[in-house]
Structure formats: structure tokens, C-alpha cells
Design an enzyme around this catalytic site. Sequence first.
Site, PDB file in Angstrom:
ATOM      1  N   ALA A 269      27.977  -4.992  22.017  1.00  0.00           N
ATOM      2  CA  ALA A 269      27.193  -4.631  23.188  1.00  0.00           C
ATOM      3  C   ALA A 269      25.734  -4.572  22.774  1.00  0.00           C
ATOM      4  CB  ALA A 269      27.637  -3.280  23.738  1.00  0.00           C
ATOM      5  N   GLU A 271      21.798  -2.756  23.692  1.00  0.00           N
ATOM      6  CA  GLU A 271      21.187  -1.585  24.312  1.00  0.00           C
ATOM      7  C   GLU A 271      19.918  -1.877  25.103  1.00  0.00           C
ATOM      8  OE1 GLU A 271      21.275  -2.128  20.889  1.00  0.00           O
ATOM      9  OE2 GLU A 271      19.391  -1.560  19.969  1.00  0.00           O
ATOM     10  N   HIS A 304      27.248   4.791  22.117  1.00  0.00           N
ATOM     11  CA  HIS A 304      26.345   4.213  21.120  1.00  0.00           C
ATOM     12  C   HIS A 304      25.163   3.531  21.809  1.00  0.00           C
ATOM     13  CE1 HIS A 304      25.384   2.179  17.249  1.00  0.00           C
ATOM     14  NE2 HIS A 304      24.938   1.230  18.069  1.00  0.00           N
ATOM     15  N   GLU A 305      25.453   2.667  22.759  1.00  0.00           N
ATOM     16  CA  GLU A 305      24.359   1.919  23.404  1.00  0.00           C
ATOM     17  C   GLU A 305      23.483   2.858  24.220  1.00  0.00           C
ATOM     18  OE1 GLU A 305      24.079  -0.907  22.169  1.00  0.00           O
ATOM     19  OE2 GLU A 305      26.119  -1.114  21.380  1.00  0.00           O
ATOM     20  N   GLU A 327      20.196   1.803  13.772  1.00  0.00           N
ATOM     21  CA  GLU A 327      21.655   1.613  13.791  1.00  0.00           C
ATOM     22  C   GLU A 327      22.408   2.716  13.042  1.00  0.00           C
ATOM     23  OE1 GLU A 327      22.977  -0.040  15.880  1.00  0.00           O
ATOM     24  OE2 GLU A 327      21.431  -1.472  16.465  1.00  0.00           O
TER      25      GLU A 327
HETATM   26 ZN   LIG Z   1      23.489  -0.235  17.817  1.00  0.00          ZN
END
Ligand SMILES: [Zn+2]
Length: 880
Positions: A269, A271, A304-305, A327
Site C-alpha cells: 500500500a 501512504e 501503517h499507511e 518506515e
Molecule cells: Zn510504510
Amino acid sequence: MPAEDAPMIRLEDYRPSDWLIDTVDLDIVLDATKTRVRALLKLRPNPHGRPGAPLVLDGDELTLGSIALDDVPLDPGLYSATPQTLTLASPPDRPFSLRLETELDPGANTKLMGLYRSSGVYCTQCEADGFRRITYFLDRPDVMSVYTVRLEAAKAEAPVLLANGNLVAAAELPGGERHFAVWHDPHPKPAYLFALVGGKLDHVRQPYVTAEGRKVELAVYVEPGKAGRAGWALDSLVRCMRWDERVFGRNYDLDVFNVVAVSDFNMGAMENKGLNIFNDKYVLADPQTASDGDYASIEAIIAHEYFHNWTGNRITCRDWFQLCLKEGLTVFRDQEFSSDERSRPVKRIADVRTLRATQFSEDAGPLAHPVRPRAYKEINNFYTPTVYEKGAEVIRMLKVLIGDDAFERGMDLYFERCDGTAATIEEFLDCFIETSGQDLAHFAQWYEQAGTPTVVAAGRYDAAAKSYTLDLAQSTPRTPGQPQKVPLVIPVALGLVGRSGDLPLSSISPALKAGGVVVLDQPSLSVTFTGLSEAPAPSLLRGFSAPVRLELDLGDAELLRLFTADSDSFNRWQALQTVATRALVRAGASGDLGGLDAKAGELAQALEGFLAGPATADPAFAAQALRLPGPADIAREIGKDVDPDAVFAAHRKLAREIGAALAGPLAALHAGLREAGPYSPAAGPAGRRALRNEALGLLALGAPAEASRLTQAQFADADNLTDRLAALAAMTLIPGEAREELIARFASLYAGEPLVLDKWLMAQALIPEDGTLDRVRGLMGHPAFSPGNPNRVRALIGGFAANLTQFNRADGAGYGFIAGIVIELDRANPQVASRLLGSFKSWRMLEDGRRELAKSALAMVAATPGLSRDVADIAARSLA
Ligand SMILES: [Zn+2]
């Protein structure tokens, strides 16, 4: 330029951009083969750049249609344009504007970078450097601009038009067949966070009010007809937004937050600010088409995103060497979120399994690199387990070392000080140096030094002095480009376990810190604990407090005692794993399976006692305890002259004997844990299914006839994908006609469900039998497979490359097969091809015969003319 001649980009060569771009106005008319892009860039000289420097904009396969400077068409003698660059040798030494026009063919973009079409939907992927495939630009993360984007398309083809930020205008065009939408993102951002989407999409939406009172409209967009599968993603989004407000004090900052699922996507994915684009595998879920594991992954990746909005977007990276800044930190944040939503110990065990399987193996091979690499040829090859997972471990260690309070204040300081900037690891660490008062210069070596450290621990009890002395020593093996290693700062969280639980930790050693953490920051040290009236068993590296290999001089009997008595759940699990690992390493390395019978008996006895006790009160944990370390884990531990067949034979024998010894209790567990009510993805029932299905898997090896019967019944009775999938996986362990029948039934039941059939493809690719390569070749012709779709390739071809015995066939046919596919795939999609080539990362640890065969397959790839930079880089580094 041939790919092997691509320049090496080095951290030490960083200098600020000579030019900045304050605003970007894009006017994009979407068309499947002729998309027109008009860009208006407002530039100015960077006060930190070189005065009078030329302007060199990045491109990638671009053709310049027109160019105007301050609205006046530019004389062709004043610029030069190639597909890779647009250069103005003597730009005005003042702010000015550039109008550029380019034309794109999204339908022909098989690289899935820049603007492309996925099942008729226009979408973009710009990280790391895809924006330069849309227009010429200063495509680097430290150039941050405010974007306004006008999208125009035929209404019938793209009724939905989305971009970053807030919608400011939308209308039909005269004639009624076409329409447009204008999006404005007030937050300056680097080009890699740009995104657009246009297409026919259904959606689910929900209003949300942030803790600060901002009203936000949340929406998840999916292919038509699939809105019923978007609810879990939306629910996860709401939960993670609340969590980030509560735990990190972070609120959302736009009026809308859109998530779009597309089926052709190179990664998990992305962001993009306010418009996250997802691989549909990480959005779509219902009980019939998603497993418990899928529900958990969707929750984690949505989080996470979303978390990137602060760690990545508002504070971005100065350059790609700082990738772990966003990250590693964001993986840490999503791991914490999942731990709070589910079982913390079980989440930790799962994360450590992944870390060891992916990152430790990377660290041990030719592709090893530091968490912050210092040089690269192709940045897309550095979206690695080291940057992500080890990067998260570094954050976790930092928190352990400075304590929760200083960590929390350091994060607040970072958010306050670096908001709106493109930052570095040094700027990040400075915040924690200030709040903790600690010197973190030595700790920062974790970012610079590659390789997995080994910690050797030995202890001795002095009954007369009632003391226990623990000796710890560390070393890190050499890695490519780093022959010399320095000692690291390793937090070793520990306990001393006595007959009735943890004993008090008392020591005058300065290495012992609050919370029972010994900081090993030299090659070796000793700590003496006093006031101990019995000999303790040391429980070291509790919660896996550092990403290291631990070698300890504890006997199996003591480890099995820790399995029952340790107060730290992670180490209870680890104790059992260590006993099994030692036995399997011995047998796998020597090929002598004789010692495994006795070990299987000991392990079975420990597990039987465990299952009969209160263990099943936490079934998710019990499921982890039942699962032996995998053959690939054992191969990695052996580390050299590995014969995968011998490792597999040892593993199979141990699992089979434990399964046979526990056949009664396992069958009872399987019967007793059957869920009564309708399917729920919640942690409780998911944990019970995990234990029940783990039991079925062991039974399939230990008592295949009974397991075959149970498996077929489970497949027929199941009301959810998790149980059907577990039945399929168990059945792949039992060769015969019943297996082939179940495989066929699965395919017909899920025809038309590509994400489910990915799991079906993978389950077959993982069968550890000689016929699997032919089976995989055959499946490449199945309608469920498509070489252009990354998910299909990863499931079938990636699945085969992860099959320890079949990828590593003694005749080399597995290597030849994967190498051939890499070469073919590279022409269409270099990123997916280079990932697949990474499957060779452990070739050097193999025994002579296989090592030579793997090497020649790699050499064949490396010698192929016209390779992409992505594949050429991995091939060259693997062989170096
Ligand atoms: Zn990431």
C-alpha cells in the site's frame, strides 16, 4: 546507459537542491492511451543551493510536448529535453514559472510506476521516483510543494476522480459527457506522495470527528460490487485514528481521508497524502474470502499507511538514505497498535518469526546492508526487511534504553520540531538525546552497521556466596563492504527464574538498568547478581529486547522448565523453540536423524502437559507454542554447507513423531475448539481457530489417515475461509487422490475470487515434493494466474521460490525456472522481477553442488542484455 553502469548514489554526496518548487498546478486529462498532463511549476533559487546553478528536472520515459517560462514559449536553444532530463542551462536567477506539457500512455505502463491503469481504473504509484514518469520535476523528497490538481475524464469511464487533499470544485463539462474535479492539498509534500485515482468505483464512507474537533469524511473505494468487503478496512481506520490520538497525540489534518483498493499493485500500500492507494489484498475482507490472517494484515496495513501521515508525510525524509526514518518508525507504530488491539505476546512472537525469516536471512547473505544504507544504485531495491523490520527494532530498543517517559517526550519533540520538514536520522535522535539526557552516539551504530549480532551467554551459580554471575559477549559477522565490526549497544532484558517464579534482581553492576535490563555495550561483560538462595535459570532477551542471535549454555531440561515457569510469554515460547531448533540443527547438519526420537518424546511430553493445563486459556499463544521452527529457520541457523533435503527430512521426522505422540490430545483439541456461533474476525475466536488448525496440521503428519478424514469434514462444514484454507494446507501434507480432489473442489468453490485463488496457488507451490515444479508450470496456464499481476506472481512463483526443497532441487531445475521467469518478467515489471530474484539471497550457505547451480543461474541472469537497473543491481550484488 547499460544498467550495470548506473551511477552509485552516495549519502556523503548529498547536497541541497539548487532550486525549490513552491507550488505545482496540474491539469490532467485522463485517457487510456493519450493522457495529457499540463504542469505549472513555481520555482525559486534555494538559498542553501549554489547560486546560478542550472535547473535539471528529472524525467523517466517522458516526451516534452511544450515548455513556457513565465508564460512565454521557451526558445529551443535555451533548454534540452531527453526522456530522462529537462535542463535549463541558464535559468533566471529569480523566482519564475515553468509550464510543461507531457503526454502519457497509462494503458501501456506495465511497470506500475507513475500513472497506469489497473482493471480500468487510473491510479498512480510515485514512491520512490514515479512522479518523474508523469512530468519533469525535481523528484527528490526534500523538495516539498503545495499541489492543486485538476482532473478531467469521461464520466462513463471515470465517474470517480480523486487526488490528494480536499475537493475544492467539481462539475460537468458542457455536453454532459465529461466532468472534472479540482483537489487542493494545503500541506507541502514531496512528489513521491502525489496520487490520483479515476475510475468506476463503489465506496463505503463514515464521518469522523478528531479529538481536536475536525470533521473528516472517511471513505474506502473498491471495485464495483465489492463495497460489502470494505467495512473491515473502514472500521480499522477509525480504530487506528483514535489510537494515534490517544497514544501519540496525533490528529488528522484534512477534511477527507480516502483509501482506494486496486488489483494491480507492486507493493502492499502507499501512504499518499489523504489518498492512500492499496493493493486490494489489504482492503477487501469478508468471512468467505479473507482469512483471520488477512483481517489482521488489513488492520495493520491500514494503520501503517494512516500513521505515515505524521511519520512520513508531515515529517518526510531528506533523502532516500533516511528511508528507515519513516518506515522503521511507522512499522514500530503499527506493531504497537496491533499489540494493543490483540495479544501483545502473540503479536511479538509473530513479528519476531517474520524478522528472523526475512531480515536475519538478508543480513546473513550477499544483500546485507545497514538500516541506513550509505550507497545505492536503485533505491527500489532498498525497501527491505532491514529498513522496515530491523528499523522498527531499533526504535523499540531506543524505547527500552531511555524509558517510556523520555521516549514519549522525544516523540512529541520530534513532531513539534520537525513538522513540515524533510528530516534525517540525526535530527530524529537529537530529540531523544535532549529528553533522555543520554549520549546516543554509540547506539546510533545500529543504523550504520549491517549483520545480525550474536550474543553468547554463560552463567554460573555460587551456592556459598548465593550469587549468580552472567557473562555476556557479542560479535557481529562481517558483511559485504563491512569487514570490521564494532560492538553495539544491546539491551538485554532479563529475569532470573527460580522454582516458584521470578527471583529479585540485585546487583551493584552499572550495566544493570531499571526494569531488569542489562546494557551490553562492549565486546563482553559480566554481571553478578546477589542474594539468591537457589540456582536460577536465566531468562534472557525477554520480549526479544534486541534483534540478535542468542546462544546460551542452558540445557534442554532447564529450557523446558522455563517453558512452564517463565513469567515472560515470549521467552516461554522461545524456550521450546530453542529446544526444537538445537535438535533440528544437529540432525539437519549431520543427516543423522537418530537423536530425534528422544527429543520428540521430550517435546511431546512438555506440550501435552502444556495443553492439559491452563494454556488453552490463551489459544493464540498455544498455537504459537505448537508450531515448530520451520525448515528455512533451521537452514539459516546451520548457516553453511546446507543440504535442504536433510534439513527437511529432520524437520518432517520431528513433526511427525510429535504429531503421532500427541494424536489423542490433538484430535480432542480439534473437536473441542470448534466454534459454535457465526464467524467473527475478533482476536478471541481467531485465536481458537489458530490453535485448532495448528493441531490439525500436526495431526496431518502424525496421524494422516485420521487427519485426512477430519480435514475433509472441516472443509465441508466450514463457514469461513480460515478453516477451509487450513484444511487445504493440512491436506497438501498428505499425498494422494483425496488431496487432488480437495484442491479441485477449492478451485471450483472460489472461481472468480482472485485473492482466494492466490492462496490456492501458493498452497500448491509450497508442496515439498518432486512433482511441484511441474505442477507450478502447469498452473501458469490456469485462468487464475496472470503474469502481469504482481499478486498472482508473488503467490505462485514467489511461493515456489520460498519452497525450501523444491526451489533448491539438487538438479538445479528450481533455480533455472526462477531465473528464466525473472528475465522474462523484467521486461514488463522490473520491481516485481528484482524482488523475485532476491529469492537467491541465501545461495552462499548451500552445499557445494547446489551453490554452483544457484551461482550459474544468477550468472545467467546477470549476463542477460538489456536488464533493468533493478534486476542488474540485485544480480550483481548477489554474485559479488
Ligand atoms: Zn510504510
